[in-house]
Design a protein around this motif. Structure first.
Motif, PDB file in Angstrom:
ATOM      1  N   SER A 127       3.890  45.540  38.061  1.00 29.13           N
ATOM      2  CA  SER A 127       4.264  45.429  39.462  1.00 29.13           C
ATOM      3  C   SER A 127       4.343  43.961  39.852  1.00 29.13           C
ATOM      4  O   SER A 127       3.530  43.149  39.401  1.00 29.13           O
ATOM      5  CB  SER A 127       3.227  46.137  40.346  1.00 29.13           C
ATOM      6  OG  SER A 127       3.521  45.962  41.717  1.00 29.13           O
ATOM      7  N   HIS A 129       6.971  40.839  42.321  1.00 31.91           N
ATOM      8  CA  HIS A 129       8.276  40.398  42.821  1.00 31.91           C
ATOM      9  C   HIS A 129       8.303  38.875  42.767  1.00 31.91           C
ATOM     10  O   HIS A 129       7.449  38.210  43.357  1.00 31.91           O
ATOM     11  CB  HIS A 129       8.476  40.886  44.258  1.00 31.91           C
ATOM     12  CG  HIS A 129       9.876  40.780  44.743  1.00 31.91           C
ATOM     13  ND1 HIS A 129      10.299  41.382  45.919  1.00 31.91           N
ATOM     14  CD2 HIS A 129      10.969  40.159  44.235  1.00 31.91           C
ATOM     15  CE1 HIS A 129      11.589  41.127  46.098  1.00 31.91           C
ATOM     16  NE2 HIS A 129      12.018  40.378  45.097  1.00 31.91           N
ATOM     17  N   ASN A 170       9.205  46.540  35.370  1.00 28.35           N
ATOM     18  CA  ASN A 170       9.193  46.953  36.782  1.00 28.35           C
ATOM     19  C   ASN A 170       8.952  45.784  37.730  1.00 28.35           C
ATOM     20  O   ASN A 170       8.430  45.957  38.833  1.00 28.35           O
ATOM     21  CB  ASN A 170       8.124  48.035  37.014  1.00 28.35           C
ATOM     22  CG  ASN A 170       8.361  48.819  38.292  1.00 28.35           C
ATOM     23  OD1 ASN A 170       9.494  49.178  38.604  1.00 28.35           O
ATOM     24  ND2 ASN A 170       7.299  49.079  39.031  1.00 28.35           N
ATOM     25  N   ARG A 172      10.465  42.982  40.173  1.00 28.08           N
ATOM     26  CA  ARG A 172      11.666  42.617  40.925  1.00 28.08           C
ATOM     27  C   ARG A 172      11.874  41.106  40.887  1.00 28.08           C
ATOM     28  O   ARG A 172      10.904  40.343  40.880  1.00 28.08           O
ATOM     29  CB  ARG A 172      11.549  43.094  42.381  1.00 28.08           C
ATOM     30  CG  ARG A 172      11.526  44.613  42.513  1.00 28.08           C
ATOM     31  CD  ARG A 172      11.727  45.059  43.946  1.00 28.08           C
ATOM     32  NE  ARG A 172      10.557  44.798  44.785  1.00 28.08           N
ATOM     33  CZ  ARG A 172      10.524  45.019  46.098  1.00 28.08           C
ATOM     34  NH1 ARG A 172      11.607  45.461  46.734  1.00 28.08           N
ATOM     35  NH2 ARG A 172       9.426  44.782  46.799  1.00 28.08           N
ATOM     36  N   PRO A 223      11.799  48.574  50.130  1.00 30.96           N
ATOM     37  CA  PRO A 223      11.101  49.559  49.296  1.00 30.96           C
ATOM     38  C   PRO A 223      11.133  49.174  47.820  1.00 30.96           C
ATOM     39  O   PRO A 223      12.057  48.468  47.373  1.00 30.96           O
ATOM     40  CB  PRO A 223      11.902  50.848  49.540  1.00 30.96           C
ATOM     41  CG  PRO A 223      12.581  50.644  50.846  1.00 30.96           C
ATOM     42  CD  PRO A 223      12.874  49.178  50.949  1.00 30.96           C
ATOM     43  N   PRO A 224      10.135  49.610  47.054  1.00 35.61           N
ATOM     44  CA  PRO A 224      10.016  49.198  45.648  1.00 35.61           C
ATOM     45  C   PRO A 224      11.240  49.503  44.779  1.00 35.61           C
ATOM     46  O   PRO A 224      11.446  48.833  43.766  1.00 35.61           O
ATOM     47  CB  PRO A 224       8.791  49.978  45.153  1.00 35.61           C
ATOM     48  CG  PRO A 224       7.981  50.228  46.373  1.00 35.61           C
ATOM     49  CD  PRO A 224       8.984  50.423  47.478  1.00 35.61           C
ATOM     50  N   HIS A 225      12.047  50.493  45.177  1.00 36.62           N
ATOM     51  CA  HIS A 225      13.214  50.833  44.353  1.00 36.62           C
ATOM     52  C   HIS A 225      14.437  49.988  44.702  1.00 36.62           C
ATOM     53  O   HIS A 225      15.500  50.153  44.097  1.00 36.62           O
ATOM     54  CB  HIS A 225      13.561  52.322  44.513  1.00 36.62           C
ATOM     55  CG  HIS A 225      14.149  52.679  45.841  1.00 36.62           C
ATOM     56  ND1 HIS A 225      13.383  52.761  46.982  1.00 36.62           N
ATOM     57  CD2 HIS A 225      15.433  52.950  46.220  1.00 36.62           C
ATOM     58  CE1 HIS A 225      14.167  53.082  48.003  1.00 36.62           C
ATOM     59  NE2 HIS A 225      15.410  53.195  47.574  1.00 36.62           N
ATOM     60  N   VAL A 226      14.282  49.062  45.660  1.00 35.72           N
ATOM     61  CA  VAL A 226      15.401  48.222  46.105  1.00 35.72           C
ATOM     62  C   VAL A 226      15.145  46.777  45.676  1.00 35.72           C
ATOM     63  O   VAL A 226      14.077  46.220  45.950  1.00 35.72           O
ATOM     64  CB  VAL A 226      15.564  48.280  47.643  1.00 35.72           C
ATOM     65  CG1 VAL A 226      16.704  47.375  48.087  1.00 35.72           C
ATOM     66  CG2 VAL A 226      15.792  49.712  48.107  1.00 35.72           C
ATOM     67  N   ASN A 227      16.138  46.161  45.019  1.00 32.56           N
ATOM     68  CA  ASN A 227      16.030  44.753  44.628  1.00 32.56           C
ATOM     69  C   ASN A 227      17.269  43.992  45.087  1.00 32.56           C
ATOM     70  O   ASN A 227      18.402  44.370  44.756  1.00 32.56           O
ATOM     71  CB  ASN A 227      15.900  44.616  43.110  1.00 32.56           C
ATOM     72  CG  ASN A 227      15.617  43.176  42.682  1.00 32.56           C
ATOM     73  OD1 ASN A 227      14.469  42.744  42.665  1.00 32.56           O
ATOM     74  ND2 ASN A 227      16.654  42.422  42.344  1.00 32.56           N
TER      75      ASN A 227
END
Length: 247
Positions: A127, A129, A170, A172, A223-227
């Motif tokens: 996890s 970013h 995973n 970002r 949200p975590p699924h958006v980069n």
């Protein structure tokens, strides 16, 4: 974790993330400013702040800083690779070797030092970013911008490479590429010539550090699924490095 947090975009990022209840690791070379900002954020937002005084250009200093983190602080959710600068504005045949080395060592090698040591901490947790501060200078090349533009083109390429390399873990990865932002940028570029620095922003309304910090927070808060892979943000009065609407 925000590098180059003692002024400009880095300082603005510290405020916007603190306002949204993030604990912060703040890095910078200017200890007085860093401690003043740390105290202000703690008092205003009631968050935990860890100030770390080191130069991103010096790998040994970066290693010592990251190695000194305890388990709580090693759980870095977001890394904002903000530390960077431009020095000088001369044609290639008149450029300063010292200026060139300073830009390359900060903008490219400094970013690599931090990323190389922080990314494994994120990989271990599957996890994280990483947000890299690029520039319109990393998308285009302008007269006398030679080496600065080259360093920001390198950031653009490294951002793409990080996105690929960290995809299986995973993590970002995003790049924010501003146009003209009124910070210490021009003052540093012109080595303290305040009048010349102010002239850069005359005749139009530039972006502010807060504009970029708000954009970075938006990208980080998706949200975590958006980069957001790559985002270019300009003043309304600036189309690119050549076309401006100045009064």
């Amino acid at each position: 974790m925000i590098t180059g947090a003692t002024a400009g975009i880095g300082e603005a990022c510290a405020h916007v993330f603190a306002k949204n209840n993030y604990d912060l690791i703040l890095t910078g070379r200017r200890e007085g400013r860093l401690m003043s900002l740390t105290n202000e954020l703690k008092e205003t937002y009631k968050i935990n702040v860890l100030p770390m005084v080191f130069d991103v250009r010096e790998l040994s200093e970066v290693k010592n800083a990251i190695d000194s983190l305890d388990e709580k602080w090693k759980a870095i959710d977001i890394l904002v690779n903000n530390a960077g600068l431009s020095v000088g504005l001369e044609p290639i045949q008149e450029g300063s070797f010292d200026d060139w080395n300073r830009m390359i060592d900060t903008n490219v090698k400094g970013l690599l030092h931090i990323t190389r040591l922080v990314s494994p901490l994120m990989i271990a947790r599957k996890s994280g970013h990483i947000i890299n501060l690029g520039s319109i200078a990393g998308k285009e090349t302008y007269a006398n911008g030679n080496v600065y533009c080259a360093t920001k083109h390198a950031v653009d390429s490294l951002n793409k490479a990080m996105r690929i390399d960290l995809l299986p873990h995973n993590i970002r990865v995003s790049a924010i590429n501003p146009g003209a932002v009124e910070t210490e940028f021009s003052l540093v570029r012109f080595k303290g010539d305040d009048e010349r620095a102010k002239n850069v922003y005359k005749g139009f309304e530039p972006l502010t550090a807060a504009d970029i910090a708000d954009t970075i927070y938006y990208v980080a808060s998706l949200p975590p699924h958006v980069n957001i892979n790559d985002l270019t943000i300009m003043p309304t009065a600036q189309a690119n490095t050549v076309y401006w609407n100045k009064n």
